[in-house]
Write a protein that holds these residues in place. Sequence first.
Motif, short mmCIF file in Angstrom:
data_model
loop_
_atom_site.label_atom_id
_atom_site.label_comp_id
_atom_site.label_asym_id
_atom_site.label_seq_id
_atom_site.Cartn_x
_atom_site.Cartn_y
_atom_site.Cartn_z
N PRO A 391 45.54 13.30 33.59
CA PRO A 391 46.81 13.47 33.90
C PRO A 391 47.21 13.41 35.37
O PRO A 391 46.40 13.37 36.18
CB PRO A 391 47.20 14.90 33.58
CG PRO A 391 45.49 15.60 33.66
CD PRO A 391 44.88 14.54 33.46
N ARG A 393 48.33 14.87 38.69
CA ARG A 393 48.47 16.17 39.34
C ARG A 393 49.53 16.26 40.72
O ARG A 393 49.49 15.31 41.27
CB ARG A 393 47.25 16.72 39.62
CG ARG A 393 46.24 16.74 38.41
CD ARG A 393 45.06 17.20 38.71
NE ARG A 393 44.95 18.71 39.19
CZ ARG A 393 44.95 19.99 38.27
NH1 ARG A 393 45.13 19.60 36.70
NH2 ARG A 393 45.27 20.93 38.57
N THR A 398 49.21 19.98 36.86
CA THR A 398 49.17 19.07 36.06
C THR A 398 50.80 18.76 35.87
O THR A 398 51.43 19.51 35.24
CB THR A 398 48.58 19.08 34.50
OG1 THR A 398 47.11 19.45 34.78
CG2 THR A 398 48.84 17.95 33.64
N THR A 400 53.48 16.97 33.13
CA THR A 400 53.58 16.61 31.96
C THR A 400 54.01 15.33 31.81
O THR A 400 54.65 14.58 32.69
CB THR A 400 54.63 17.80 31.09
OG1 THR A 400 55.97 17.15 31.95
CG2 THR A 400 54.22 19.09 31.42
N GLU A 401 53.60 14.45 30.85
CA GLU A 401 53.97 13.28 30.51
C GLU A 401 55.54 13.09 30.23
O GLU A 401 56.04 11.93 30.94
CB GLU A 401 53.29 12.72 29.29
CG GLU A 401 51.78 12.45 29.16
CD GLU A 401 51.25 11.78 28.20
OE1 GLU A 401 52.17 11.86 27.04
OE2 GLU A 401 50.03 11.51 28.12
N HIS A 402 56.12 14.06 29.74
CA HIS A 402 57.57 13.98 29.90
C HIS A 402 58.27 13.77 31.28
O HIS A 402 59.21 12.73 31.43
CB HIS A 402 58.18 15.29 29.21
CG HIS A 402 59.72 15.41 29.21
ND1 HIS A 402 60.51 14.59 28.46
CD2 HIS A 402 60.41 16.11 30.16
CE1 HIS A 402 61.86 15.03 28.93
NE2 HIS A 402 61.72 15.66 29.74
#
Length: 496
Positions: A391, A393, A398, A400-402
């Motif tokens: 992911p 950072r 982290t 988010t992919e969104h």
Amino acid sequence: MWLNFRIIVHIMGLLLLCNGAFMLFAAFISGFYKDGATLDITMAAIVTLLVGVMAMFYTRGHRKEVKRKEGYIIVTFGWLVMSLSGVLPYIFSGTIPNVTDAFFETISGYTTTGASILNDIESLPKGILFWRSLTHWIGGMGIIVLAIAILPLLGIGGMQLFAAEAPGPGGDKLHPRITDTAKRLWLIYVGYTVAETLLLKLAGMSFFDAANHALATLSTGGFSTKNASVAFWNDQPLIQYIIIVFMFLAGTNFVMSYFAFTGKVQRVLKDEEFRVYTFFIIGFTLVAALIVWLQADVVISEYHPQVFGEAESAFRHSLFQVIAIVTTTGFVTADFTNWTPFLTVFFFGLMFLGGSAGSTSGGIKVMRHLLIIKNGILEFKRTLHTNAIIPVRYNNKTVTEHIVYNIIAFFVLYMLLFIIGALVLGYLGLDFESAIGGAASSLGNVGPALGDLNPVVNFSELPAFGKWWCGFLMLLGRLELFTVLIIMTPYFWKKI
């Protein structure tokens, strides 16, 4: 009804009341200086207030609920309503009698772009100059943030408005209640404005000039009271250094200022975006200053060029212009397009950078660039380790992919709109340099551009459609694309 139109109109009325109140303040300044425009500005304020009162009165029985769709409509049309009403002082006073020019100047103010069509700023009445600066200041932190700070008085929640006004990353809150967040942001904003006004006055500006430049600096707008912009004070370096400091602060996330004031300095210094933002400014300044200093034939500025010697002058003008472009403030101490071809391209590139998320600056924003770069680097690792979950950072958290996908989509859409914007300006007859400069400047809310729209001229020679087009790009950039574009999609208007 699937859309709560009564609450939309009600809040439009509230925004008009706010705008009318600010006009009355400008009328007071006009009366104080006896500039002859007091009655005109007062009449503009009365008309704005009356329309606002009527809108609120006839929708007083509204359902007090703002959903996400209403939020997008309120923000987008709120900015348009503010801009359309904001033309009245110019029209009534006759200072900008043409509606197209008056709208351009007004939306350039509210979007904190700072592009102008005025050729003789110093001839304007002081009340009009102050109103012009106020449009910057209102738009800087966002008239919507101002509105949500007082919406509880009307029994209306403001979370949906805040989401539409600030759709990008960096949504740190100072307080769990959104209205308290808005109030703290405005307190910092007002405090910085007052502090800069006093410091500029002590440094040698008149109080009127100091107040106007403080309004324009903290909003990262760039409207000046002088035809030469801040170059008027090239023989007073202290004034320019003060503006540099406050441009830097205005380009940082205002949450960082709050942390600093509450003793959480380490949290500021550890923030990745703040460190990258600072590093960018230092690095870009050193590059520009070194090139200008080494070029013996470069005229740094035609206005009082050298004061403390060539090295200091090269450093100061380079630092000033780098911060002015990165933060999208757009103040001018020199025409950087005359420094060297390399620096012309260099500053053009800076127009796409932008300040920090959560600041008053425009552009793509440092945080988006940072996350795009991080994700790009991680793509190499993902290519080698296809089954690994790696992911992105940010500040040891982290992402988010969104959010990553949203940022990539924003970047692609931003560049696409820049290309379309430049194509339209080229179709209207602008040369290549002017077209790409005008599109980048308008979409990024920067102000000065390139070619025929360079820092020492303005947008007055644009065709009428070109001014409306640039105004549209300014609105897109100020509301970070999605807020405006989403209401132009058929899906948005479907009943779900």
